[in-house]
Design an enzyme around this catalytic site. Structure first.
Site, PDB file in Angstrom:
ATOM      1  CB  SER A 140      23.488  55.551 -33.356  1.00  0.00           C
ATOM      2  OG  SER A 140      22.593  55.579 -34.471  1.00  0.00           O
ATOM      3  CG  ASP A 194      -5.864  -0.112   2.339  1.00  0.00           C
ATOM      4  OD1 ASP A 194      -5.702  -1.176   1.713  1.00  0.00           O
ATOM      5  OD2 ASP A 194      -6.224   0.952   1.787  1.00  0.00           O
ATOM      6  CB  CYS A 247      40.909  42.935 -38.815  1.00  0.00           C
ATOM      7  SG  CYS A 247      39.115  42.878 -38.974  1.00  0.00           S
ATOM      8  CG  HIS A 281      -1.869   1.172   1.244  1.00  0.00           C
ATOM      9  ND1 HIS A 281      -3.005   1.190   0.473  1.00  0.00           N
ATOM     10  CD2 HIS A 281      -1.840   2.374   1.903  1.00  0.00           C
ATOM     11  CE1 HIS A 281      -3.648   2.335   0.655  1.00  0.00           C
ATOM     12  NE2 HIS A 281      -2.961   3.064   1.524  1.00  0.00           N
TER      13      HIS A 281
END
Length: 913
Positions: A641, A147, A717, A111
């Site tokens: 911006s 039970d 770059c 149970h």
């Protein structure tokens, strides 16, 4: 001790089947019969199937008694097995006392509560509903009460705030219960099993929750009460509530996935009226928020409407995704395989409309289905996926979407977008022109647009959406939601598969991408194909390989005796990352940053360069075809911006990767600090020195010296911003450079013979003209170029050479970012001076040296203050090699393993045991 104990198993379900298997492992026991429920249609209970596989007699009874009287034929069959002990692991039938007491040693039952509390059929639910602090189970001797029999043994565990009926059953009641049933049988056989009379103090008898009237959720109670009731019925059958629709009609629904909520007011919530709730509930991106009578809140994540489970956040969404129809042969084969899994579980023929639960499946069948599908198809799956798609065709659709996402297939439909037809290079290419947010192309706020100009002929190519601050916020919110949602469900290996699929698509469309890049940015087509696009593809493939190799370390630390200590680190993604990229290599800069970002497990939004965003938008389309979940990648063309600043300022962006000028980099760094102290990496300006000694291979030095300056029109770059040429070879070096320049083909970048195309945009070309005028004014000798190419439409600038450049001149100190060679002499006897001059710059991005003297080369590499050093070569970059500068050229790395660290955070975990 009772040897060869004769046992009857009475019950049903996977739990009972596992108890049977455990008992069969003990050679001292003999299971003489299994008594279970009849088949449901052609579907046999798993206990019967398991027993039959072990050649154990199986008896299937619809009922054991009629009108309270045991059925004689049933009793006769039970008695025929001559059981000495009845074991009832889980039994939904009423077993007569003639059977309970019919075994010599009696009957033991499982149970799922700590008796005498929560007697009845719904013990687990009531353990949660009542807010018990502990859960557990009892094994007791059956008697004629409900039970109430004497206890044999009990086990318990603490209930966690996250526990539901499902989780407490799976983590404790099921696995520990099976083991405890085996132990109980051992104790009975050994004669050591106690019979402890149950006390009636604290005993409760709770209503059965399989009755619909008991499943009704009372909303007139505290938030904790609402929460406990919902989790007590999660995932079966669900707490019943009633929604009052706008027209006054009512709809009964079921709630699942509740948690107590304390995160403050929700954003953009919509009111939903629930019957019995004094105040409206609020549908928001995280679910449905309900206020209890105590003023506290509970959030519900999932709602079941009829047979369909939906995310509570989707309550007001009318449009559902369109079902997939374009299945591949492999996917159709998987459909057959999936149908066989369903059929094995349901024990019934499978059709497209077969409903998993209507066919009789229970919660343990859900677990079995999830585990078998995960094993068969290697996809992430949870129990809730079954509840969200219980019909076979829906479940298969969901499975295919997961498979396509994991393997990088075409995840659903191709997105629709507004765009234009680019007819160039003997190709007809459709190019998106809208913002890409949350997996969709959308217009910018107030339909703001930017003109995109073709630098070759100065005509307007198209108008592209221009993102506002609000647009950036939408993209960030989408990325944030994806990071904590769909993207977390994608495993590291699946992430790598998605990236590889994206790279494959980029390769498939590389001619289209190179054409767009050439027309949009002015890059020479052959260079765009090889470098701009080729290295982009390489970056995605390289970082895809890192996805499942990102790991932490274990660290030996001093333990706190007598205990031990384990300390380890975890490498975790940062979250939402913002990327802002320049106009010189539009797709390559995107790929360098985004591939590392995505490989680390982050989500992102990128603001590409204002002047040339088209390859980024075409890339966004390919990301959809690759199967990336919505929100993981977002692309927002716009002004620095506005949109760029909004990315730097947004509090949910936790990392910003930027490539651009040093002044803008300083501004961004300040914004990152002021907003939320976000992590940033900056690849900024350069004035890279190239030192050419007289003992070099002069042919090679001229070739690479030309490339160091004029590669990609000087918009590079790491371009050599200043050449130091030893005086003994200076004049010959200049002569050879001029000779090569005079034969350089300048013109349409799509022409295969073109070596030098237009500058990216007019403002940049004008800046180059001003730069040369200042050089002449300060006394440098202009020996070639210095002006716009005459009689040619477009932003074409003549490759330029200055000699006799002194250290104090503007052009000796500042970057041109264009095809301008700056040459200064030095004397070979004074190497220290040339090193001092080479380092007399606030920039430190790259450098180079040409010499046959290895000692001289290594000394240069040791002393130069630059992030990259080239020896007898230049521009030789690779996706596996880290790239980044020193000093005011920025910090942080793109490419290589080191780039991953820019998009990861390290967490240290210490455990004492």
């Amino acid at each position: 001790m009772s040897s060869n104990l004769r046992i009857a198993i009475i019950g049903q379900s996977n739990f009972a089947a596992d108890v049977l298997e455990l008992i069969l492992e003990r050679s001292k026991f003999q299971v003489v019969g299994v008594f279970t429920i009849p088949d449901k249609g052609s579907r046999e209970d798993v206990l019967a199937t398991t027993a039959a596989s072990h050649n154990i007699p199986v008896f299937k009874f619809a009922s054991w008694r009629r009108k309270g009287v045991p059925l004689p034929e049933v009793l006769e069959q039970y008695r025929s097995v001559k059981a000495e002990l009845n074991v009832l692991p889980f039994c939904s039938q009423f077993i007569p006392m003639e059977v309970i007491d019919g075994a010599r040693l009696g009957s033991i039952c499982y149970h799922p509560s700590i008796l005498p509390r929560h007697r009845g059929a719904s013990a687990i639910s009531w353990t949660l509903i009542e807010g018990d602090e502990v859960a557990g189970f009892s094994i007791f001797w059956a008697d004629d009460g409900l039970d109430t029999g004497p206890l044999l043994l009990q086990r318990q565990t603490n209930l966690e705030p996250t526990d539901t009926l499902d989780t407490i059953y799976k983590r404790f009641l099921y696995p520990e219960g099976v083991k405890a049933m085996g132990l109980a049988v051992d104790m009975v056989a050994d004669g050591t099993a106690p019979k402890i009379v149950q006390t009636e103090v604290g005993a409760t008898y709770d209503p059965a929750m399989f009755k619909v009237e008991n499943q009704q959720l009372c909303l007139a109670q505290s938030a904790v009460g609402i929460f406990n009731f919902v989790r007590g019925l999660d995932s079966v059958p669900g707490a019943v509530a009633t929604v009052v629709l706008d027209d006054g009609t009512e709809e009964q629904v079921r709630f699942f996935g509740a948690h107590l909520y304390s995160a403050g007011p929700v954003k953009d919530g919509k009111a939903l009226k629930l019957k019995g709730l004094a105040k409206p509930a609020w549908v928001h991106e995280g679910g449905l928020l309900i206020e209890g009578t105590d003023g506290a809140f509970v959030n519900v994540r999932r709602i079941k409407r009829g047979t369909k489970m939906i995310n509570a956040s989707d309550w007001f969404k009318q449009a559902e995704h369109q079902p997939i129809t374009d299945f591949s042969e492999d996917e159709l084969a998987k459909k057959v395989q999936l149908a066989s899994i369903w059929q094995a579980i349901l024990k019934a023929p499978i059709e497209g409309a077969t409903d998993f639960f209507a066919a009789g499946a229970g919660s343990m069948d859900v677990v079995r289905l999830v585990e078998e599908v995960k094993d068969a198809f290697d996809v992430p799956l949870e129990n809730e996926n079954v509840f969200m798609a219980p019909v076979f065709d829906e479940f298969f659709d969901q499975l295919v979407r997961n498979l396509r996402q994991g393997s990088g297939g075409a995840g659903g439909k191709q997105v629709e977008y507004k765009g234009f037809q680019l007819k160039a290079n003997k190709r007809d290419i459709r190019v998106p022109t809208q913002l890409f947010i949350n997996g969709e192309f959308v217009d910018a706020e107030k339909n703001r647009v930017l003109d995109i100009v073709n630098p070759t002929d100065e005509t307007v190519l198209c108008e592209v959406a221009c993102a506002s601050t609000n647009d950036v916020d939408k993209a960030v919110q989408a990325a944030h939601k994806a990071f904590f949602g769909s993207w977390k469900q994608v495993s590291a290996r699946q992430r790598g598969q998605l990236m590889l699929k994206l790279a494959d698509l980029m390769e498939q469309y590389k001619e289209d991408l190179a054409t767009i890049e050439s027309v949009d940015s002015g890059a020479v087509y052959t260079l765009a194909l090889k470098t701009h696009i080729g290295m982009s593809i390489d970056a995605w493939r390289y970082f895809a390989g890192w996805c499942d190799k990102i790991q932490g370390n274990t660290i030996p630390v001093n333990p706190a005796r007598p205990n031990n200590v384990l300390t380890f680190t975890r490498k975790e993604p940062i979250g939402v990352c913002g990327l802002v990229t320049p106009w010189n290599y539009p797709l390559m800069m995107l790929s360098w940053k985004m591939a590392a970002c995505i490989a680390a497990g982050n989500t992102c939004l990128i603001k590409p360069a204002q002047t040339c965003p088209l390859t980024a938008l075409k890339f966004a389309e390919l990301s959809v075809l690759a199967g990336f979940p919505p929100g993981v990648i977002n692309v927002l063309p716009g002004k620095g911006s506005d949109a760029g600043q909004a990315v730097a300022d947004h509090p949910l962006v936790r990392k910003l990767g930027f490539t651009g000028s040093t002044p803008i980099g300083k501004h961004i760094m300040k914004s990152c600090a002021d907003s939320n102290l976000k992590k940033c990496s900056l690849e900024l300006g350069g004035k890279s020195p190239l030192v050419i000694f007289a003992d070099c291979d002069l042919d090679k030095a001229v070739k690479h010296g030309m490339s160091s300056v004029f590669f990609n029109k000087g918009e590079n770059c790491i371009a050599a911003g200043r050449l130091f040429v030893e005086d003994r070879i200076h004049d010959e070096f200049v002569r050879r450079v001029l000779k090569d320049l005079r034969s350089m083909t300048i013109g349409d970048p799509l022409n295969r013979s073109t070596a030098h195309g237009p500058q990216n945009h007019k403002a940049h070309m004008d800046k180059l003209i001003e730069y040369c005028e200042r050089g002449v004014a300060e006394g440098a000798k202009l020996v070639y170029g210095g002006c716009r190419v005459p009689n040619m439409k477009g932003y074409f600038f003549t490759p330029t050479v200055f000699t006799d450049v002194e250290d104090n001149m503007f052009i000796a100190q500042e970057e041109s970012f264009g095809p301008i060679m700056i040459i200064s002499k030095f004397n070979g006897s004074d190497v220290d001076s040339v090193m001092t001059r080479a380092n007399r710059s606030e920039y430190g991005l790259a450098s180079g040296v040409f010499t046959k003297d290895i000692s001289k080369a290594l000394s240069f590499a040791d002393r130069i203050e630059a992030g990259t050093v080239f020896v007898n070569v230049y521009n030789k970059t690779d996706v596996a090699a880290p790239f980044g500068g020193f000093k005011q050229s920025g910090f942080g790395k793109d490419l290589g393993q080191e780039a991953l660290n820019e998009y990861l955070k390290t967490k240290c975990v210490t455990i004492e045991y």
